[in-house]
Write a protein that holds these residues in place. Structure first.
Motif, PDB file in Angstrom:
ATOM      1  N   MET A 185      42.171  40.130  41.553  1.00  0.00           N
ATOM      2  CA  MET A 185      43.446  39.679  42.131  1.00  0.00           C
ATOM      3  C   MET A 185      43.583  40.030  43.602  1.00  0.00           C
ATOM      4  SD  MET A 185      44.819  37.917  39.836  1.00  0.00           S
ATOM      5  CE  MET A 185      46.388  37.614  40.635  1.00  0.00           C
ATOM      6  N   SER A 186      42.711  40.919  44.118  1.00  0.00           N
ATOM      7  CA  SER A 186      42.834  41.319  45.518  1.00  0.00           C
ATOM      8  C   SER A 186      41.500  41.777  46.089  1.00  0.00           C
ATOM      9  CB  SER A 186      43.859  42.440  45.673  1.00  0.00           C
ATOM     10  OG  SER A 186      43.931  42.840  47.030  1.00  0.00           O
ATOM     11  N   ILE A 187      40.975  40.965  47.011  1.00  0.00           N
ATOM     12  CA  ILE A 187      39.804  41.364  47.783  1.00  0.00           C
ATOM     13  C   ILE A 187      40.177  41.492  49.257  1.00  0.00           C
ATOM     14  CG2 ILE A 187      38.104  40.464  46.146  1.00  0.00           C
ATOM     15  CD1 ILE A 187      37.764  38.043  48.096  1.00  0.00           C
ATOM     16  N   GLY A 188      41.496  41.623  49.516  1.00  0.00           N
ATOM     17  CA  GLY A 188      41.998  41.802  50.868  1.00  0.00           C
ATOM     18  C   GLY A 188      42.619  40.544  51.439  1.00  0.00           C
ATOM     19  N   ASP A 189      43.519  40.743  52.391  1.00  0.00           N
ATOM     20  CA  ASP A 189      44.156  39.647  53.137  1.00  0.00           C
ATOM     21  C   ASP A 189      44.860  38.622  52.238  1.00  0.00           C
ATOM     22  OD1 ASP A 189      43.136  40.857  55.418  1.00  0.00           O
ATOM     23  OD2 ASP A 189      41.436  39.474  55.592  1.00  0.00           O
ATOM     24  N   GLY A 190      45.392  39.064  51.109  1.00  0.00           N
ATOM     25  CA  GLY A 190      46.105  38.153  50.210  1.00  0.00           C
ATOM     26  C   GLY A 190      45.204  37.220  49.423  1.00  0.00           C
ATOM     27  N   VAL A 191      43.925  37.537  49.374  1.00  0.00           N
ATOM     28  CA  VAL A 191      42.953  36.689  48.681  1.00  0.00           C
ATOM     29  C   VAL A 191      42.547  37.355  47.373  1.00  0.00           C
ATOM     30  CG1 VAL A 191      40.684  35.562  48.826  1.00  0.00           C
ATOM     31  CG2 VAL A 191      42.080  35.848  50.895  1.00  0.00           C
ATOM     32  N   GLY A 192      42.570  36.569  46.302  1.00  0.00           N
ATOM     33  CA  GLY A 192      42.043  36.980  45.010  1.00  0.00           C
ATOM     34  C   GLY A 192      40.812  36.147  44.711  1.00  0.00           C
ATOM     35  N   LEU A 193      40.391  36.172  43.470  1.00  0.00           N
ATOM     36  CA  LEU A 193      39.220  35.398  43.056  1.00  0.00           C
ATOM     37  C   LEU A 193      39.568  34.521  41.867  1.00  0.00           C
ATOM     38  CD1 LEU A 193      36.494  38.189  43.204  1.00  0.00           C
ATOM     39  CD2 LEU A 193      36.909  36.379  44.885  1.00  0.00           C
ATOM     40  N   ILE A 194      38.960  33.363  41.823  1.00  0.00           N
ATOM     41  CA  ILE A 194      39.087  32.476  40.673  1.00  0.00           C
ATOM     42  C   ILE A 194      37.689  31.931  40.365  1.00  0.00           C
ATOM     43  CG2 ILE A 194      39.600  30.378  42.012  1.00  0.00           C
ATOM     44  CD1 ILE A 194      41.748  29.772  39.814  1.00  0.00           C
ATOM     45  N   MET A 195      37.402  31.765  39.090  1.00  0.00           N
ATOM     46  CA  MET A 195      36.074  31.290  38.695  1.00  0.00           C
ATOM     47  C   MET A 195      36.019  29.771  38.771  1.00  0.00           C
ATOM     48  SD  MET A 195      33.933  31.918  35.172  1.00  0.00           S
ATOM     49  CE  MET A 195      34.269  33.667  35.224  1.00  0.00           C
ATOM     50  N   ARG A 196      34.969  29.277  39.396  1.00  0.00           N
ATOM     51  CA  ARG A 196      34.777  27.831  39.504  1.00  0.00           C
ATOM     52  C   ARG A 196      33.771  27.321  38.487  1.00  0.00           C
ATOM     53  NH1 ARG A 196      33.382  25.105  45.182  1.00  0.00           N
ATOM     54  NH2 ARG A 196      31.405  24.227  44.550  1.00  0.00           N
ATOM     55  N   GLU A 197      32.803  28.163  38.162  1.00  0.00           N
ATOM     56  CA  GLU A 197      31.748  27.695  37.264  1.00  0.00           C
ATOM     57  C   GLU A 197      31.121  28.901  36.574  1.00  0.00           C
ATOM     58  OE1 GLU A 197      27.628  25.068  37.602  1.00  0.00           O
ATOM     59  OE2 GLU A 197      28.931  25.261  39.331  1.00  0.00           O
ATOM     60  N   ALA A 198      30.659  28.688  35.348  1.00  0.00           N
ATOM     61  CA  ALA A 198      29.973  29.746  34.607  1.00  0.00           C
ATOM     62  C   ALA A 198      28.809  29.135  33.835  1.00  0.00           C
ATOM     63  CB  ALA A 198      30.927  30.435  33.642  1.00  0.00           C
ATOM     64  N   ARG A 199      27.756  29.928  33.707  1.00  0.00           N
ATOM     65  CA  ARG A 199      26.579  29.526  32.945  1.00  0.00           C
ATOM     66  C   ARG A 199      26.051  30.747  32.217  1.00  0.00           C
ATOM     67  NH1 ARG A 199      21.458  30.008  32.767  1.00  0.00           N
ATOM     68  NH2 ARG A 199      21.237  31.200  34.675  1.00  0.00           N
TER      69      ARG A 199
END
Length: 153
Positions: A59-73
């Protein structure tokens, strides 16, 4: 990331980070082994532990940026069972302005020559307040580059 069912030591040496997770009874499916859907949960647990070493979360990697998954294998190589201790190796293998890729290698803790699964997840920088893809913060990129070094593609 392709790997055979026998892991050459050289592949493991490419990973700087690993964590161990025990297979829980709730991870077992009707076939009596680790359910296919549970691998993404194992990937997430390992990913959170990786990020935590830098003080980050999904949810937080700095500067108001989180992460979302685009693809999984996931590539399934062998069964895992209730009570097995699994060692999950992971690394960030490629890094771009707004996206990066995690590689995963799961082995049995007591026999690292036996590959249980390999996989990848592509993650995007994401602004959850605006619901938009966002560039990765420079501080995050630098931390990953410093940690992964030449492993980044």
């Amino acid at each position: 990331m392709a790997a055979s069912s026998t892991t050459p030591l050289g592949i493991i040496k490419d990973f700087k980070f690993s964590t161990e997770i025990e297979v829980r009874i709730s991870d077992i499916n009707y076939g009596g082994h680790l359910g296919n859907d549970r691998y993404l949960s194992l990937f997430q647990d390992a990913r959170l532990r990786y990020l935590n070493q830098f003080g980050y979360s999904e949810m937080s990697i700095g500067d108001g940026v989180g992460l979302i998954m685009r693809e999984a294998r996931v590539e399934f190589k062998a069964e895992a069972f209730w009570g097995d201790r699994l060692k999950i190796y992971l690394r960030i293998a490629s890094l771009e302005a707004a996206a990066f890729r995690f590689d995963y290698l799961i082995v049995r803790s007591d026999d690292e020559s036996r590959v249980i699964a390999t996989g990848e997840t592509e993650m995007l920088g994401f602004d959850y307040a605006r619901r938009k893809v966002k560039r990765l913060p420079l501080k995050f990129i630098e931390a990953i580059q410093n940690y992964e070094g030449s492993a980044l593609g």
